[in-house]
Design a protein around this motif. Structure first.
Motif, mmCIF file in Angstrom:
data_model
loop_
_atom_site.group_PDB
_atom_site.id
_atom_site.type_symbol
_atom_site.label_atom_id
_atom_site.label_comp_id
_atom_site.label_asym_id
_atom_site.label_seq_id
_atom_site.Cartn_x
_atom_site.Cartn_y
_atom_site.Cartn_z
ATOM 1 N N ASP A 155 5.105 0.648 0.036
ATOM 2 C CA ASP A 155 6.408 0.023 -0.252
ATOM 3 C C ASP A 155 6.681 -1.199 0.619
ATOM 4 O O ASP A 155 7.664 -1.909 0.420
ATOM 5 C CB ASP A 155 7.547 1.046 -0.096
ATOM 6 C CG ASP A 155 7.729 1.546 1.343
ATOM 7 O OD1 ASP A 155 6.874 1.225 2.219
ATOM 8 O OD2 ASP A 155 8.706 2.270 1.609
ATOM 9 N N ASN A 156 5.792 -1.469 1.594
ATOM 10 C CA ASN A 156 6.038 -2.586 2.513
ATOM 11 C C ASN A 156 4.735 -3.345 2.765
ATOM 12 O O ASN A 156 4.280 -3.480 3.895
ATOM 13 C CB ASN A 156 6.621 -2.033 3.825
ATOM 14 C CG ASN A 156 7.120 -3.127 4.738
ATOM 15 O OD1 ASN A 156 7.397 -4.243 4.305
ATOM 16 N ND2 ASN A 156 7.230 -2.827 6.009
ATOM 17 N N ILE A 210 -2.876 3.319 -0.009
ATOM 18 C CA ILE A 210 -3.747 4.329 -0.635
ATOM 19 C C ILE A 210 -4.629 5.022 0.398
ATOM 20 O O ILE A 210 -5.127 6.122 0.150
ATOM 21 C CB ILE A 210 -4.619 3.737 -1.769
ATOM 22 C CG1 ILE A 210 -5.636 2.720 -1.239
ATOM 23 C CG2 ILE A 210 -3.761 3.148 -2.867
ATOM 24 C CD1 ILE A 210 -6.772 2.421 -2.210
ATOM 25 N N PHE A 211 -4.843 4.385 1.562
ATOM 26 C CA PHE A 211 -5.635 5.010 2.620
ATOM 27 C C PHE A 211 -4.735 5.901 3.486
ATOM 28 O O PHE A 211 -5.138 6.981 3.897
ATOM 29 C CB PHE A 211 -6.333 3.948 3.467
ATOM 30 C CG PHE A 211 -7.141 2.973 2.645
ATOM 31 C CD1 PHE A 211 -7.985 3.424 1.637
ATOM 32 C CD2 PHE A 211 -7.038 1.600 2.845
ATOM 33 C CE1 PHE A 211 -8.730 2.529 0.857
ATOM 34 C CE2 PHE A 211 -7.775 0.703 2.076
ATOM 35 C CZ PHE A 211 -8.616 1.171 1.077
ATOM 36 N N GLN A 212 -3.509 5.443 3.721
ATOM 37 C CA GLN A 212 -2.545 6.244 4.474
ATOM 38 C C GLN A 212 -2.235 7.536 3.720
ATOM 39 O O GLN A 212 -2.160 8.608 4.319
ATOM 40 C CB GLN A 212 -1.267 5.427 4.686
ATOM 41 C CG GLN A 212 -0.213 6.139 5.520
ATOM 42 C CD GLN A 212 0.893 5.174 5.933
ATOM 43 O OE1 GLN A 212 0.712 3.961 5.961
ATOM 44 N NE2 GLN A 212 2.050 5.721 6.263
ATOM 45 N N PHE A 213 -2.054 7.431 2.410
ATOM 46 C CA PHE A 213 -1.732 8.588 1.571
ATOM 47 C C PHE A 213 -2.961 8.978 0.735
ATOM 48 O O PHE A 213 -2.862 9.205 -0.461
ATOM 49 C CB PHE A 213 -0.545 8.259 0.659
ATOM 50 C CG PHE A 213 0.767 8.228 1.394
ATOM 51 C CD1 PHE A 213 1.574 9.359 1.487
ATOM 52 C CD2 PHE A 213 1.198 7.068 2.026
ATOM 53 C CE1 PHE A 213 2.770 9.338 2.177
ATOM 54 C CE2 PHE A 213 2.397 7.033 2.728
ATOM 55 C CZ PHE A 213 3.194 8.173 2.801
ATOM 56 N N GLY A 250 4.694 6.301 12.079
ATOM 57 C CA GLY A 250 3.832 6.856 11.020
ATOM 58 C C GLY A 250 2.754 5.881 10.596
ATOM 59 O O GLY A 250 1.593 6.261 10.411
ATOM 60 N N GLY A 251 3.122 4.597 10.464
ATOM 61 C CA GLY A 251 2.166 3.568 10.067
ATOM 62 C C GLY A 251 1.108 3.333 11.125
ATOM 63 O O GLY A 251 -0.088 3.205 10.815
ATOM 64 N N VAL A 269 2.660 3.776 -8.827
ATOM 65 C CA VAL A 269 3.011 4.662 -7.722
ATOM 66 C C VAL A 269 3.170 3.806 -6.469
ATOM 67 O O VAL A 269 2.307 2.968 -6.182
ATOM 68 C CB VAL A 269 1.926 5.740 -7.478
ATOM 69 C CG1 VAL A 269 2.225 6.531 -6.220
ATOM 70 C CG2 VAL A 269 1.842 6.682 -8.666
ATOM 71 N N VAL A 270 4.289 3.997 -5.755
ATOM 72 C CA VAL A 270 4.525 3.261 -4.509
ATOM 73 C C VAL A 270 4.745 4.288 -3.395
ATOM 74 O O VAL A 270 5.603 5.167 -3.512
ATOM 75 C CB VAL A 270 5.746 2.317 -4.644
ATOM 76 C CG1 VAL A 270 6.033 1.632 -3.317
ATOM 77 C CG2 VAL A 270 5.483 1.264 -5.725
ATOM 78 N N TYR A 271 3.947 4.182 -2.340
ATOM 79 C CA TYR A 271 4.005 5.157 -1.249
ATOM 80 C C TYR A 271 5.003 4.710 -0.177
ATOM 81 O O TYR A 271 5.051 3.529 0.174
ATOM 82 C CB TYR A 271 2.612 5.329 -0.635
ATOM 83 C CG TYR A 271 1.600 5.799 -1.655
ATOM 84 C CD1 TYR A 271 1.667 7.083 -2.187
ATOM 85 C CD2 TYR A 271 0.602 4.937 -2.129
ATOM 86 C CE1 TYR A 271 0.760 7.513 -3.146
ATOM 87 C CE2 TYR A 271 -0.320 5.357 -3.080
ATOM 88 C CZ TYR A 271 -0.235 6.646 -3.595
ATOM 89 O OH TYR A 271 -1.127 7.056 -4.550
ATOM 90 N N PRO A 272 5.789 5.653 0.380
ATOM 91 C CA PRO A 272 6.842 5.304 1.350
ATOM 92 C C PRO A 272 6.282 5.004 2.746
ATOM 93 O O PRO A 272 5.235 5.540 3.126
ATOM 94 C CB PRO A 272 7.710 6.572 1.388
ATOM 95 C CG PRO A 272 6.760 7.691 1.042
ATOM 96 C CD PRO A 272 5.772 7.101 0.074
#
Length: 288
Positions: free
Chosen positions: A238-239, A271-274, A179-180, A261-264
């Motif tokens: 989150d990482n 913030i760019f991924q989500f 996903g990353g 807010v922390v994105y998984p």
């Protein structure tokens, strides 16, 4: 031009089409872009290590510019802006304030990403009357855990990228999960959507000055963040390897009026991924 081309009437609606303008203030000629509606409190974007105007994700800029005026700029000595890049975050903050005031703005919201979030914290402390709301993304406080390691990580991942013929941001901003990796490729493709009037890349001298400034920030004594009374939206993946995610929790805990807010499965560029989720949350925060 019609809206599909990114301009509606005299309002620029697309970052891809926003012309690069210049403004001279405090002896520096700043390069900037300005889009979105003219009314309301503008959102000034302050960017990350090594970034120029073309490093902002157009989905994030356009998403916020759909309802708010957005101004992005190259700080002193970066990209197409003149002068030499300072070696402290505090000096960078002064230059950013010079630019904001040079535009004739007396009240702004600030979105600071990574190094930009460090600069934004200083502005909020030094010029509290200038700032209405703050968004601090992928960033951390002075003396924050692991921030002094940014130089080492940046050098390592730049070498890694050279050997694998990839962009260092694929390693620095995104996780190595499927996903990353996919999100990183999509982000890097979006950065290439603008094909004309692109900004000048950062010089090595400016890049090393910025690295020195971040290193000093990482070694600095913690600041009293309780003096920042403005509403703050803190967001990260989150990482985050560059500015470890613990720093986002630390910011949210120490700021008196903060949302976190922390994105998984996301790194520094969460913030760019989500971007869809982030834009929705940012708009909600700005319009409360």
């Amino acid at each position: 031009m019609n809206d599909a081309e990114g301009i509606r009437g005299d309002v620029v609606t697309s970052y891809r089409k926003a012309p690069t303008r210049t403004l001279t203030a405090g002896g520096v000629t700043f390069a900037y872009r300005d889009l979105g509606p003219k009314a309301g409190v503008p959102v000034v974007f302050i960017t990350h290590l090594s970034a120029v105007l073309d490093n902002w994700d157009p989905r994030v800029v356009d998403g916020i510019a759909a309802r708010h005026r957005v101004v992005t700029f190259d700080n002193r000595g970066v990209g197409a802006s003149s002068g030499s890049t300072p070696k402290t975050i505090e000096e960078m903050a002064k230059d950013a304030v010079t630019f904001i005031r040079g535009l004739g703005l007396e009240h702004v919201d600030i979105h600071g990403f990574s190094m930009g979030g460090m600069i934004a914290q200083v502005i909020a402390q030094d010029e509290p009357q200038l700032v209405r709301r703050l968004m601090l993304t992928g960033t951390g406080p002075a003396g924050g855990e692991g921030i002094k390691n940014v130089t080492r990580l940046s050098h390592l991942d730049t070498v890694r990228a050279l050997f694998t013929l990839q962009d260092p941001k694929q390693f620095l901003f995104f996780t190595r999960t499927p996903g990353g990796r996919r999100a990183g490729k999509q982000f890097l493709a979006r950065l290439k959507e603008r094909t004309q009037d692109r900004d000048k890349a950062i010089s090595l001298t400016s890049y090393f000055a910025q690295l020195k400034a971040i290193h000093r920030w990482g070694l600095a004594q913690p600041q009293d963040l309780s003096v920042i009374h403005q509403p703050v939206f803190v967001a990260n993946g989150d990482n985050d390897r560059m500015v470890p995610t613990k720093n986002s929790f630390d910011l949210a805990r120490r700021l008196p009026n903060a949302d976190l807010v922390v994105y998984p499965d996301a790194g520094h560029g969460g913030i760019f991924q989500f971007h869809e989720q982030f834009v929705a949350e940012a708009l909600d925060f700005l319009e409360r």
